[in-house]
Design a protein around this motif. Structure first.
Motif, short mmCIF file in Angstrom:
data_model
loop_
_atom_site.label_atom_id
_atom_site.label_comp_id
_atom_site.label_asym_id
_atom_site.label_seq_id
_atom_site.Cartn_x
_atom_site.Cartn_y
_atom_site.Cartn_z
N VAL A 178 0.86 -1.19 0.00
CA VAL A 178 0.00 0.00 0.00
C VAL A 178 0.89 1.23 0.00
O VAL A 178 1.81 1.34 0.82
N LYS A 179 0.61 2.15 -0.91
CA LYS A 179 1.36 3.40 -0.93
C LYS A 179 0.43 4.52 -1.37
O LYS A 179 -0.29 4.40 -2.36
N ALA A 180 0.45 5.61 -0.62
CA ALA A 180 -0.39 6.76 -0.97
C ALA A 180 0.11 7.38 -2.27
O ALA A 180 1.32 7.58 -2.45
N GLU A 181 -0.82 7.70 -3.15
CA GLU A 181 -0.44 8.39 -4.38
C GLU A 181 -0.01 9.82 -4.08
O GLU A 181 0.86 10.36 -4.75
N HIS A 182 -0.64 10.39 -3.05
CA HIS A 182 -0.27 11.75 -2.63
C HIS A 182 -0.30 11.82 -1.10
O HIS A 182 -1.25 11.35 -0.48
N HIS B 72 -11.26 24.60 -4.73
CA HIS B 72 -10.96 25.65 -5.73
C HIS B 72 -10.53 25.01 -7.06
O HIS B 72 -11.01 25.40 -8.13
N THR B 73 -9.66 24.03 -6.96
CA THR B 73 -9.18 23.36 -8.17
C THR B 73 -10.32 22.71 -8.93
O THR B 73 -10.46 22.86 -10.15
N ILE B 74 -11.18 22.00 -8.21
CA ILE B 74 -12.30 21.29 -8.84
C ILE B 74 -13.28 22.28 -9.45
O ILE B 74 -13.78 22.09 -10.57
N ALA B 75 -13.53 23.37 -8.72
CA ALA B 75 -14.52 24.36 -9.19
C ALA B 75 -14.02 25.15 -10.39
O ALA B 75 -14.81 25.50 -11.28
N VAL C 121 0.77 29.04 2.94
CA VAL C 121 0.25 28.90 4.30
C VAL C 121 0.42 27.49 4.82
O VAL C 121 0.80 27.26 5.98
N THR C 122 0.15 26.52 3.95
CA THR C 122 0.08 25.12 4.40
C THR C 122 1.40 24.37 4.29
O THR C 122 1.57 23.34 4.93
N GLY C 123 2.30 24.85 3.46
CA GLY C 123 3.54 24.13 3.22
C GLY C 123 3.39 23.00 2.23
O GLY C 123 4.34 22.24 1.99
N VAL C 124 2.20 22.86 1.61
CA VAL C 124 1.97 21.80 0.62
C VAL C 124 2.13 22.40 -0.77
O VAL C 124 1.47 23.39 -1.10
N PRO C 125 2.99 21.83 -1.62
CA PRO C 125 3.19 22.39 -2.96
C PRO C 125 1.89 22.46 -3.75
O PRO C 125 1.02 21.58 -3.66
N ALA C 126 1.75 23.52 -4.54
CA ALA C 126 0.53 23.75 -5.31
C ALA C 126 0.25 22.59 -6.26
O ALA C 126 -0.90 22.17 -6.42
N GLU C 127 1.31 22.04 -6.88
CA GLU C 127 1.08 20.95 -7.83
C GLU C 127 0.55 19.70 -7.12
O GLU C 127 -0.24 18.95 -7.70
N SER C 128 0.94 19.49 -5.87
CA SER C 128 0.42 18.35 -5.11
C SER C 128 -1.05 18.55 -4.77
O SER C 128 -1.86 17.61 -4.83
N LEU C 129 -1.41 19.76 -4.39
CA LEU C 129 -2.81 20.06 -4.10
C LEU C 129 -3.68 19.86 -5.32
O LEU C 129 -4.77 19.27 -5.26
N ARG C 130 -3.23 20.35 -6.47
CA ARG C 130 -4.02 20.21 -7.69
C ARG C 130 -4.13 18.75 -8.11
O ARG C 130 -5.21 18.29 -8.51
N ALA C 131 -3.06 17.99 -8.00
CA ALA C 131 -3.09 16.58 -8.40
C ALA C 131 -4.04 15.78 -7.52
O ALA C 131 -4.80 14.93 -8.00
N ALA C 132 -4.02 16.04 -6.21
CA ALA C 132 -4.91 15.34 -5.29
C ALA C 132 -6.36 15.70 -5.57
O ALA C 132 -7.25 14.83 -5.54
N ALA C 133 -6.64 16.97 -5.85
CA ALA C 133 -8.00 17.40 -6.16
C ALA C 133 -8.51 16.72 -7.43
O ALA C 133 -9.66 16.26 -7.49
N ARG C 134 -7.67 16.65 -8.44
CA ARG C 134 -8.09 16.03 -9.71
C ARG C 134 -8.37 14.55 -9.51
O ARG C 134 -9.33 14.00 -10.07
N LEU C 135 -7.54 13.89 -8.70
CA LEU C 135 -7.77 12.48 -8.45
C LEU C 135 -9.09 12.26 -7.72
O LEU C 135 -9.88 11.38 -8.10
N TYR C 136 -9.35 13.05 -6.70
CA TYR C 136 -10.60 12.91 -5.95
C TYR C 136 -11.81 13.16 -6.85
O TYR C 136 -12.82 12.44 -6.75
N ALA C 137 -11.71 14.13 -7.73
CA ALA C 137 -12.86 14.50 -8.56
C ALA C 137 -13.08 13.57 -9.74
O ALA C 137 -14.23 13.41 -10.19
N THR C 138 -12.03 12.96 -10.25
CA THR C 138 -12.15 12.20 -11.50
C THR C 138 -11.80 10.73 -11.37
O THR C 138 -11.90 9.99 -12.35
N GLY C 139 -11.40 10.27 -10.20
CA GLY C 139 -10.90 8.91 -10.04
C GLY C 139 -11.96 7.85 -9.83
O GLY C 139 -11.64 6.69 -9.60
#
Length: 948
Positions: free
Chosen positions: A446-450, A468-471, A510-528
């Protein structure tokens, strides 16, 4: 044909839509497509000999005992690996099969100790049973030559032994560790005659990755893996099905008994929450119920510095009642209150809040459930109309994407985590949002994709960035939103979420999480595919806990991930009855079923049933009670099953408030930290000693059944009744079933619940009423309880708890697998083998800057207080963050946590405390004071030792 409960069908059930009909030993049987011949035979009441097969594991086909003959087919295939086919004619008993099976058994027995009469498994050994089933009477091969009879025994695990001399290498333990638990701690080492079960890399069980869940012990068909309790006491002679009293998974167990002694706890295979699996706590850590430190006689004292004096039940109850009466007469009706417990049953919790409202005459009742998950109730009720999770646990089997936020399932909810890991191994994709690298980020297979490793306290900023990314990228489910959600609320929210400050690029700062990681996780949640959110205290125990819950609800509605299997917003409740404590009206502003005390119709319903007026104004929460006690207006409290002196934040403030009260009544199993400040101690009963129900994290109401009489003479519900009667408000229940009947009459979501119905179904998920007589596994199918789903604007507001030059690090807290909550139960078991003290995890960078090495004692200092711990240098935490647990009272983790809390519910902000760490060689002043006070405050007269 009726089958005995617990029947082992040999292989798992298959749920194919098509069915096939075949003939086995002349008996016709119809089964789902894909069902094995072995299982089909068992369903027809025909037993096929087996050793490597069991219905909790996939078929393996190694033991060669389950051979059958099939008309028109050559050979003797294994029935466990042969699927049933239409028109098949199977023979399970022929002379040829009998000879072959006896030959196989001869080989097994020729290399097996012949100590059946003295073996701990005698009478409960499948090898013994199969020798009888195949008619084995002699072993032609003899017992000379090379064998495994002197193989060493591994006794390292405190709960079970591994006797390799009795192992038949059937691989059931290895497969259970892989398929059921998902830890992969066991393997088969070597080949041929040298084949053997190995833990880790040829390590001891204790030294390996084994998590002591007991799946291997449960699967073992011989005495190779055997509980030490059974070795010591012998085989049980009766069973009682009950529900575990640890975490919010709510596992069903069989308490296996000898008279009034529990010999072992085995997971109940028909348990709908756990399906026959367990963890180290529920499976093995029940010895606290008979621990020598348990207090079984009532005690009173005039002042907390006095020694305790043992008294009769009548004297203790009458003394407590007279004190509460005196306080109310002197200081007013609102000068006293009570706290219910998430460890007690629904019925007991319901009675405590009833006592407060009807006998005390106020609404000063609260619960530890508010201290952990009240933002769940507030947030989900606001968005969906109900204050609970949306799915059953089995729903995860159909998830394509799993989003774990602020939860550590492998440690806090291990049985559910095993199910989740199985789905992830099957191909579901995982996103973890947590400041710490929990096991799920990367564990065997088991390995987290993000892994979004955010700064503690910035949850809302992260969830807004995902939305925001999904919207803004057109990934929303517009049809779901249009059909199921309020358009005006959505329009307002959409305008908010599209703002630049919610973009991943802005939020990253603010969060310390890279923007590209946030966008990738959002896309996975919305389209996976079907996406499910599972969250824990890392969401709720923040100043914006309620905001974050509503943010997750927004995300689920935005993508249509509600109202079907495999999706949802799912809180993982911490304690066994957190959900039930909330359901039963334990909050100062709500009666059972989450109905506000200001609602005239609701109050009228309860007043008619109880015969007493109910105050329409909400009462005091725990923090309000403590503040009022320090100020001098709150004078007495009845606490059932909670230890606020250890579990609540800012320990010094809590203990100052308790010390200021004139009558503190504690009802518990042990003299806990809060009991140090008590004037009356009423002995509690364990889950094994009473009847009732628990409600788990999936809204599943399950029976708790009495296995042994209460050691103290009373179940907790009986104690509350006695106190209420002494206060002048008699309660006339003769059994908890009658309490549940009253709950059902007064609580719409429980309207169809009764002990008879629970016994019929096994368990029920509320709502259970005329519309859903069988209960409700999945919520919000076709529509929300509130009508249209409500999108809520979730502006990120930074916590007032900030780092700075004096306190540059952020402390966050959590739990560990082997210990539970404040440790009152697990610390009195062999679970201390794995976690004998709380430790402080610190990143190597921060440790090096402070000259700290692994194992050093360090001072942990915040604005609220100071304690000391042993440091563990670890990359599980990120630079700038430290982490600890709170299972041991002398660690004083909550000495340093602050009074900051959730804006809506006062849920404490345990997860964000600004601290500094420095080397030290001494205990803190608080710890020195604690030791001295603890000794004095727990003295018992007449030389009776009862201190922890």
């Amino acid at each position: 044909m009726s089958l005995q409960p617990g029947t082992d069908f040999g292989t798992p059930a298959r749920a194919g839509a098509a069915v096939v009909t075949l003939e086995i030993d002349g008996v016709g049987v119809t089964v789902s497509s894909g069902t094995s011949v072995m299982r089909a035979a068992a369903l027809a009441g025909i037993k096929v000999p087996k050793l490597c097969a069991t219905d909790s594991l996939e078929p393996f086909g190694s033991c060669r005992l389950c051979l059958v003959e099939i008309e028109g087919r050559k050979g003797t295939p294994a029935s466990c690996t042969t699927p049933a086919e239409p028109g098949m004619k199977v023979s399970t008993q022929t002379d040829k099969l009998a000879r072959m099976r006896r030959g196989v058994m001869e080989l097994y027995i020729s290399d097996h100790p012949l100590d059946c009469l003295t073996c701990a498994a005698n009478g409960d050994c499948e090898l013994q049973d199969m020798a009888g089933a195949v008619g084995l009477r002699e072993v032609r091969y003899g017992y000379a030559g090379e064998n495994h009879l002197k193989a060493p025994k591994d006794e390292s695990n405190p709960y079970f032994t591994f006797d390799a001399s009795k192992c038949i290498v059937c691989s059931r333990c290895v497969r259970a560790c892989q398929e059921v638990q998902g830890t992969f701690a066991l393997t088969i080492g070597d080949r041929g005659f040298g084949s053997h079960v190995a833990a880790g890399v040829e390590e001891s069980f204790l030294g390996s990755e084994c998590v002591s869940c007991g799946a291997c012990v449960q699967a073992c068909p011989t005495a190779t893996l055997m509980e030490k309790s059974v070795i010591h006491h012998g085989q049980p002679d009766r069973k009682v099905v009950t529900t575990c009293a640890y975490c919010g998974v709510g596992c069903a167990f069989e308490a296996e008994m000898q008279g009034n002694r529990v010999v072992r706890m085995t997971p109940y295979k028909d348990g709908k929450a756990n399906h026959g699996h367990s963890c180290v706590k529920g499976r093995f850590a029940w010895g606290y119920t008979t621990h020598k430190e348990r207090v079984t006689r009532p005690m009173i004292r005039a002042a907390i510095g006095d020694p305790w004096r043992e008294v009769s039940w009548d004297e203790a109850i009458n003394h407590a009642a007279s004190e509460f009466k005196r306080l109310q007469a002197t200081y007013g009706r609102g000068s006293v209150g009570g706290i219910t417990s998430s460890r007690c049953t629904n019925e007991e919790t319901f009675l405590v809040q009833k006592l407060i409202r009807a006998a005390f005459g106020n609404n000063n009742v609260d619960t530890c459930a508010r201290v952990c998950h009240s933002p769940t109730g507030y947030g989900l009720k606001t968005a969906f109309g109900t204050s609970a999770g949306t799915q059953d646990f089995d729903s995860v089997n159909e998830s394509d994407v799993v989003l774990v936020i602020g939860a550590n399932p492998t440690d806090a909810h291990p049985v559910f985590a095993s199910r989740m890991k199985r789905r992830l191994r099957e191909g579901a994709r995982l996103v973890v949002i947590d400041p710490r690298r929990i096991d799920l980020v990367e564990t065997p297979h088991v390995k987290a994709e993000h892994h979004l490793q955010l700064t503690p306290g910035t949850n809302v900023a992260v969830i807004n960035a995902l939305a925001h990314t999904i919207a803004t990228e057109g990934l929303m489910d517009a049809a779901f939103v249009a059909e199921r959600c309020d358009p005006a609320d959505f329009a307002m929210w959409l305008d908010f979420i599209r703002r630049p400050e919610n973009s991943p690029e802005s939020v990253a700062q603010v969060t310390g999480v890279p923007a590209e990681s946030l966008r990738a996780a959002a896309r996975l949640y919305a389209t996976g595919g079907r996406a499910a959110i599972y969250y824990g205290l890392g969401v709720t125990e923040h100043s914006q806990g309620s905001t974050m819950v509503m943010g997750m609800a927004n995300l689920a509605m935005l993508t249509g991930n509600l109202g079907k299997r495999g999706v949802g917003v799912n809180p993982l409740r911490g304690q066994n009855n957190v959900q039930g404590a909330c359901d039963m009206g334990s909050f100062p502003h709500e009666l059972s079923g989450y109905r506000h005390v200001s609602e005239d119709a609701t109050r009228a319903l309860f007043e008619a049933a109880w015969g007493r007026p109910i105050d329409r104004e909400p009462g005091l929460r725990i923090p309000n009670m403590l503040d009022a006690a320090v100020e001098g207006s709150f004078k007495g409290i009845y606490i059932q099953g909670e230890d606020i002196a250890q579990s609540d934040p800012n320990t010094r403030h809590v203990t100052a408030a308790l010390a200021a009260m004139e009558c503190v009544v504690v009802q518990d199993l042990f003299l806990n930290e809060t009991a140090s400040y008590a004037h009356v101690f009423l002995p509690g009963s364990s889950f094994l000693e009473k009847d009732g129900t628990f409600t788990n994290a999936e809204r599943r109401i399950s029976r708790v059944r009495k296995a042994v009489p209460p050691a103290c003479g009373k179940a907790d519900w009986e104690t509350t009744m006695a106190l209420s009667s002494a206060l002048g408000y008699p309660m006339a229940y003769t059994h908890p079933a009658e309490i549940m009947d009253e709950i059902a009459r007064l609580t719409p979501t429980f309207a169809g619940v009764s002990y008879a119905e629970l016994d019929r179904q096994g368990s029920i998920q509320w709502p259970c009423n005329a519309k859903a007589p069988e209960g409700t596994p999945i919520m919000h199918v076709g529509g929300f309880a509130r009508g249209k789903g409500k999108f809520v604007v979730t502006e990120y507001v930074p916590t007032d708890e900030r780092t700075g030059p004096r306190f540059p690090l952020l402390l966050t807290t959590g739990r560990i697998l082997s210990q539970y909550n404040v440790g009152a139960q697990t610390r009195r078991t062999a679970n201390t083998t794995w976690h004998e003290q709380d430790v402080l995890e610190i990143h190597p960078h921060d440790a090096e800057n402070r000259g700290i090495s692994d194992g050093d004692r360090v001072a942990l200092v915040s604005r609220a207080g100071e304690t000391t711990m042993v440091a563990r240098v670890s990359e599980r935490v990120q630079p700038g963050v430290v982490y600890t647990t709170f299972h041991h009272p002398d660690s004083g983790a909550n000495v340093v946590t602050t009074d900051f809390s959730d804006w809506a519910t006062n849920c404490p902000e345990y997860k964000v405390t600004a601290v500094e760490i420095r080397l030290t060689n001494r205990c803190s002043n608080w710890q020195e004071e604690y030791k001295r006070f603890r000794v004095a405050a727990t003295r018992v007269g007449d030389g009776v030792a009862a201190a922890e």
